[in-house]
Design a protein around this motif. Structure first.
Motif, short mmCIF file in Angstrom:
data_model
loop_
_atom_site.label_atom_id
_atom_site.label_comp_id
_atom_site.label_asym_id
_atom_site.label_seq_id
_atom_site.Cartn_x
_atom_site.Cartn_y
_atom_site.Cartn_z
N MET A 435 1.08 -0.75 -0.32
CA MET A 435 0.16 0.46 0.26
C MET A 435 0.50 0.97 0.07
O MET A 435 0.40 1.92 -0.12
N ILE A 436 1.82 1.23 0.08
CA ILE A 436 3.09 2.22 1.11
C ILE A 436 3.91 2.71 -0.85
O ILE A 436 4.21 1.73 -1.50
N ARG A 437 3.51 4.27 -0.85
CA ARG A 437 3.92 4.72 -2.38
C ARG A 437 5.02 4.28 -2.01
O ARG A 437 6.38 4.76 -1.19
N ASP A 438 6.25 3.88 -3.64
CA ASP A 438 7.43 3.88 -3.83
C ASP A 438 7.68 6.11 -3.27
O ASP A 438 7.39 6.79 -4.03
N GLY A 439 9.77 6.18 -2.93
CA GLY A 439 9.48 7.26 -2.25
C GLY A 439 9.09 7.86 -1.65
O GLY A 439 9.47 9.28 -1.07
N TYR A 440 8.24 7.65 -0.77
CA TYR A 440 7.69 8.02 0.54
C TYR A 440 8.93 7.56 2.28
O TYR A 440 8.72 8.37 2.72
N ASP A 441 9.51 6.18 1.22
CA ASP A 441 9.96 6.42 2.83
C ASP A 441 11.16 5.36 2.44
O ASP A 441 11.44 4.35 1.57
N GLU A 442 13.13 6.05 2.66
CA GLU A 442 14.09 5.23 1.65
C GLU A 442 13.93 4.05 2.24
O GLU A 442 14.74 2.94 1.68
N THR A 443 13.99 3.71 3.39
CA THR A 443 13.91 2.53 4.24
C THR A 443 13.62 1.75 3.79
O THR A 443 13.61 0.39 3.06
N LEU A 444 12.39 1.41 3.56
CA LEU A 444 11.04 0.61 2.69
C LEU A 444 11.41 0.76 1.10
O LEU A 444 11.41 -0.61 0.76
N ASP A 445 12.20 1.39 0.31
CA ASP A 445 12.49 1.23 -0.40
C ASP A 445 14.00 0.36 -0.53
O ASP A 445 13.95 -0.71 -2.41
N HIS A 446 14.79 0.76 0.82
CA HIS A 446 15.56 -0.52 0.17
C HIS A 446 15.49 -1.67 0.74
O HIS A 446 16.23 -3.09 -1.03
N PHE A 447 14.05 -2.06 1.38
CA PHE A 447 13.59 -3.11 1.75
C PHE A 447 13.50 -3.77 0.33
O PHE A 447 13.23 -5.33 -0.24
N THR A 536 4.01 -2.26 7.43
CA THR A 536 2.72 -2.32 8.35
C THR A 536 3.43 -1.16 8.95
O THR A 536 2.06 -0.13 9.44
N MET A 537 3.95 -0.69 9.44
CA MET A 537 4.85 0.40 10.29
C MET A 537 4.47 2.13 10.08
O MET A 537 4.05 2.34 10.75
N LEU A 538 5.10 2.19 8.73
CA LEU A 538 4.72 3.15 8.00
C LEU A 538 3.30 3.79 8.30
O LEU A 538 2.45 5.46 8.49
N PHE A 539 1.50 2.45 7.74
CA PHE A 539 0.78 2.61 8.06
C PHE A 539 -0.04 3.33 9.40
O PHE A 539 -0.80 3.74 9.11
N ALA A 540 0.93 2.42 10.17
CA ALA A 540 0.08 2.86 11.51
C ALA A 540 0.32 4.09 12.08
O ALA A 540 -0.25 5.48 12.41
N ALA A 541 1.70 4.43 11.44
CA ALA A 541 2.17 5.61 12.12
C ALA A 541 1.30 7.27 10.75
O ALA A 541 1.13 8.55 11.51
#
Length: 874
Positions: A435-447, A536-541
């Motif tokens: 659900m989280i868009r690319d570019g929203y969070d660097e750590t997520l993009d790395h994973f 999941t953590m980003l969506f909760a935040a």
């Protein structure tokens, strides 16, 4: 006993003891399991297989029924709709990281009145929890109404009545899905509540105590006093509101921060519509209990949003009593009637708006889904357009519309955040990420990069192995059970390299793995695990960040609801030919060309409109006589409905309508047994009549249909006449009353009671046939045409012929003795083929040319016509 039970069953039993009155769904792996009596109920209600598991300490098999956890919402919704409470026992730690038994706790109790999840709500209608606090000494009740899904919270103190009629009236207006009462409540109160709402839950008396409730409410709203909510000096209101909030908090195991205010209403600010009137007039459900279709609500509901639909229903069952407030609503509806282009554009935008109010509630609760947020974002983008459309300096908007527009706050910061965070088409839930868009969070993009590169490595390996082995159909696939594997068909088994490790045999071939593939699989799994955790953590935040905007979202939702209501009422007014009523304080009613808004939509050949003129000075009570099936009941109901529509702020189906404020509408129509209360048809009639006569005021509107028909003719006539005299003597100007009857002796009352007038629904006779004209005209009739109605209903001809002969015999015997004085003054409508003598008044009227008359001559002509009517005949 739990001595012989497994650790998991002991855990289940401990949780069940906390919620003995709920069905406990206990998460065990990929299923929610139920056991024992709960399992038997769940299997029966959901039509699923009932099985059993290992024996208990007594050696007896334990019934077992379960549902997949990913599909649980649908099953829970079915149970809740059938009135059950459902406790959800969840795994509150990761099974992979748990040491020993996975810890499980009840995280939510779902009841019919506390539903908030979109999957469980099912429709846009309000799902209301009601709490009732009663003081028998003062005959007062506090009734708190809480819609947990939206945060709407209000309370009212009113009289209960010895028969709990006040409670039934308030519950019928609210239409709750669950009622909570003190555990020590009288059986009569519980029985009265169950008549309206089948789910009635006893709750500890302490929660209803004003002191306890006061502290809870102050703590929840973070205030030092409840004076700002208008209930500081109302202990019953505080007790009911505190109990409702306590129950909701207990069921949700969460603070419910979207419940931000409490409104205190008074019984004097709205028209009272009791359960009998709501039923008889079919305002929101039919007499048979069917929802919406065939009701006044179905005619008026042209709303484009769920918020507007709920507001419309609320306004319909709670018409106003303040003339200025009514006029302000009518001004708002008139604006949209008079500006068709604006109305069309606003309605088009409103249809693009989702249920902002409920999504805001789920954001505060933390249960909003990715799709909820994207839907919210799309809805919020239309609000500035609506605001701009209604803020044109060249268009003057009325006060109510201006107030609604002023309540729309620019949601730009919210929409920007959601657009940056979420993909355009997210999954329905967060279970599998994405659900989280690319570019929203660097750590997520790395994973994501690690996961993606690992999958690219798999594809590259597949191509290399095809080339190395010569097996063109070789493929590398994945499933949750076996992970990644190399699949080779049986036809190519001889080409499989020796270093391949067999993993599984299938019908069509074999599945293998290699050390390199296993290593890469582990790396991908670790990357995806980190990826899902991060997402999941980003969506909760994100939900936490949006929670601060919930009050603003609720304010915008309220503005949308009011604009939707006004534009929808304008739409139905234009499409169905309604007119703006004139509201006055005097106890008068003047209707020209009044129609029944529901019936007219189903009548072939067009609805026959009727006029009504009532005032307290000369025409307080209208006695309505006429044939069965002539339309008496429809006519009387239409007048009541017009008054209700006018005072809710709607245009009405009439050519003209002047309506004096009505404080309460009473109806007594139809006849039925109430076997549940052990009451006969006549007893039900008398109970309803007693309620009317004990509560009627000079400002009320009373609709009485066939009073006294359930007993003998003499008794019935005596009761009917006494009721007429009572209502006539209630005040010098009221109550306004329509009194339909087949006791033709009652028409003589016109001569003795100065504010009583006779009217009837005329018929046209053509030989042996009868045509119902549905037209109300002055005068009375002593014909009921019951045999004709029996013929239309299909009664055998032999019976109706014999009835006709008996009628002729009886009538002949009646009139062969002492001639009876004519009791009626109707102008018979005779078919054109019949010979007729023209009435002198009609003859005189034909000779008048209005264009040649001065005002004085016109008045003199009117007096002359009146003299013709007094002295003339047919």
């Amino acid at each position: 006993m739990t001595g012989g039970l497994s650790p998991g069953m002991r855990q289940y039993q401990a949780a069940k003891q906390q919620y003995p009155d709920a069905l406990l769904l206990f998460r065990m792996g990929d299923f929610y399991e139920t056991f024992g009596a709960d399992a038997e109920i769940v299997a029966r209600e959901l039509d699923i297989v009932l099985t059993s598991r290992s024996s208990d300490s007594a050696g007896k098999k334990i019934p077992l029924a379960g549902v997949p956890y990913h599909a649980a919402d649908g099953y829970i919704a079915r149970l809740v709709r059938r009135g059950y409470k459902v406790a959800v026992g969840e795994q509150v730690e990761d099974p992979k990281k748990a040491k020993g038994l996975v810890r499980r706790e009840v995280v939510r109790v779902i009841t019919p009145g506390t539903v908030i999840e979109s999957e469980l709500l099912g429709s846009a209608e309000a799902r209301t929890l009601v709490a009732v606090a009663l003081d028998r000494r003062t005959d007062q009740i506090g009734v708190a109404s809480l819609d947990v899904s939206t945060g709407a919270f209000s309370v009212l103190v009113t009289r209960s009545g010895s028969d709990c009629s006040g409670l039934r009236t308030e519950l019928a207006r609210i239409g709750p899905t669950e009622v909570i009462v003190p555990a020590s409540a009288d059986p009569d109160l519980i029985a009265a509540a169950r008549e309206i709402c089948p789910v009635v839950t006893p709750y500890p008396d302490e929660s209803f105590a004003p002191g306890t409730a006061n502290e809870l409410l102050k703590h929840h709203f973070q205030t030092a006093t409840l004076e700002g909510f208008g209930c500081a000096g109302l202990p019953l209101a505080i007790g009911a509101a505190g109990a409702a909030l306590a129950y909701a908090l207990e069921m949700h195991h969460a603070p419910l921060t979207h419940i931000t205010t409490l409104s205190t209403r008074t019984a004097e600010e709205r028209m009272v519509l009791d359960e009998i009137t709501l039923r008889n007039l079919e305002l929101v459900s039919t007499i048979r209990g069917e929802a919406k279709d065939g009701t006044l609500l179905s005619v008026l509901d042209r709303t484009g949003t769920s918020m507007g639909a709920r507001l419309l229903k609320s306004c319909l069952v709670s018409p106003l009593l303040n003339r200025e407030q009514i006029e302000e609503r009518l001004d708002a509806v008139s604006f949209f009637v008079d500006h068709p282009m604006v109305r069309s554009e606003v309605r088009s935008l409103l249809h693009r708006s989702a249920d902002i109010e409920r999504i805001a509630g789920r954001i505060a609760y933390g249960s909003a889904t990715p799709r909820d947020l994207v839907t919210l974002n799309r809805s919020l983008t239309v609000l500035p357009m609506i605001s701009s459309l209604l803020s044109d300096p060249e268009v003057t908007v009325p006060a109510e519309v201006a107030t609604a527009v002023a309540g729309i706050e620019d949601p730009g910061s919210i929409t920007d955040l959601i657009e940056r965070a979420l993909v355009d088409d997210p999954p329905a839930n967060t279970r599998n990420g994405g659900m989280i868009r690319d570019g929203y969070d660097e750590t997520l993009d790395h994973f994501r990069s690690l996961s993606g590169s690992g999958k690219d490595w798999i594809l590259d390996l597949q191509q290399k192995e095809r080339e190395r082995t010569g097996i063109r159909t070789l493929k590398i696939a994945y499933n949750r059970v076996f992970g990644y594997y190399i699949e080779v068909t049986k036809a190519n088994a001889a080409l499989v390299p020796a270093e391949y490790d067999r993993k599984q045999t299938t019908t069509n071939g074999e599945r293998y793995t290699t050390p390199a593939l296993r290593e890469q699989e582990q790396q991908i799994a670790e990357a995806e695990e980190h990826l899902l955790e991060r997402e999941t953590m980003l969506f909760a935040a994100l939900l936490t960040s949006l929670a601060g905007s919930v009050p603003m979202l609720q304010q915008n939702a309220a503005s949308v609801a009011w604009l939707d209501l006004y534009s929808a009422l304008a739409e139905v007014a234009v499409q169905d030919g309604f007119t703006r009523p004139v509201i006055i304080d005097e106890p008068k009613v003047l209707i020209r060309g009044g129609r029944h808004p529901v019936v007219e939509q189903h009548v072939e050949g067009g609805f026959i409109p009727n006029d009504t003129s009532m005032d307290g000075a000369e025409e307080q009570i209208l006695i309505i006589t006429g044939a069965n099936m002539a339309g008496k009941s429809t006519y009387m109901r239409s007048l009541a409905i017009l008054c209700i529509m006018a005072q809710m702020g709607s245009f009405v189906p009439a050519d003209h309508a002047t309506i004096g404020l009505v404080d309460r509408v009473f109806t007594r129509v139809g006849a039925f047994d109430d076997l549940a209360r052990g009451q006969s048809t006549f007893m039900v009639e008398m109970v309803e009549l007693a309620n009317i006569l004990n509560h009627v005021t000079p400002q009320s509107l009373v609709i009485l249909d066939e009073i006294g028909r359930g007993t003998s003719t003499v008794d019935g006539y005596s009761i009917a006449r006494a009721v007429l005299e009572f209502l006539h003597g209630k005040g010098k100007s009221g109550p306004r009353t329509l009194f339909a009857t087949h006791f033709h002796e009652l028409v003589d009352v016109e001569a003795t009671l100065k504010r009583v007038r006779n009217y009837h629904l005329a018929v046209q006779e053509t030989g042996t046939d009868v045509i119902f004209t549905r037209q109300l005209i002055p005068g009375a009739t002593d014909k009921s045409y019951g045999i004709h109605v029996a013929t239309l209903a299909g009664v055998p001809r032999k019976v109706t012929d014999r009835a006709t002969a008996i009628l002729a015999e009886v009538m002949g015997r009646e009139y062969s003795t002492t001639p009876k004085k004519a009791r009626y003054t109707q102008m018979l409508l005779i078919s054109p083929e019949s010979e007729a003598v023209e009435h002198p008044a009609v003859k005189a009227l034909r000779g008048i040319n209005p264009d040649d008359l001065t005002p004085l001559q016109a008045l003199q002509a009117l007096y002359a016509l009146k003299e013709h009517l007094r002295g003339g005949g047919v």
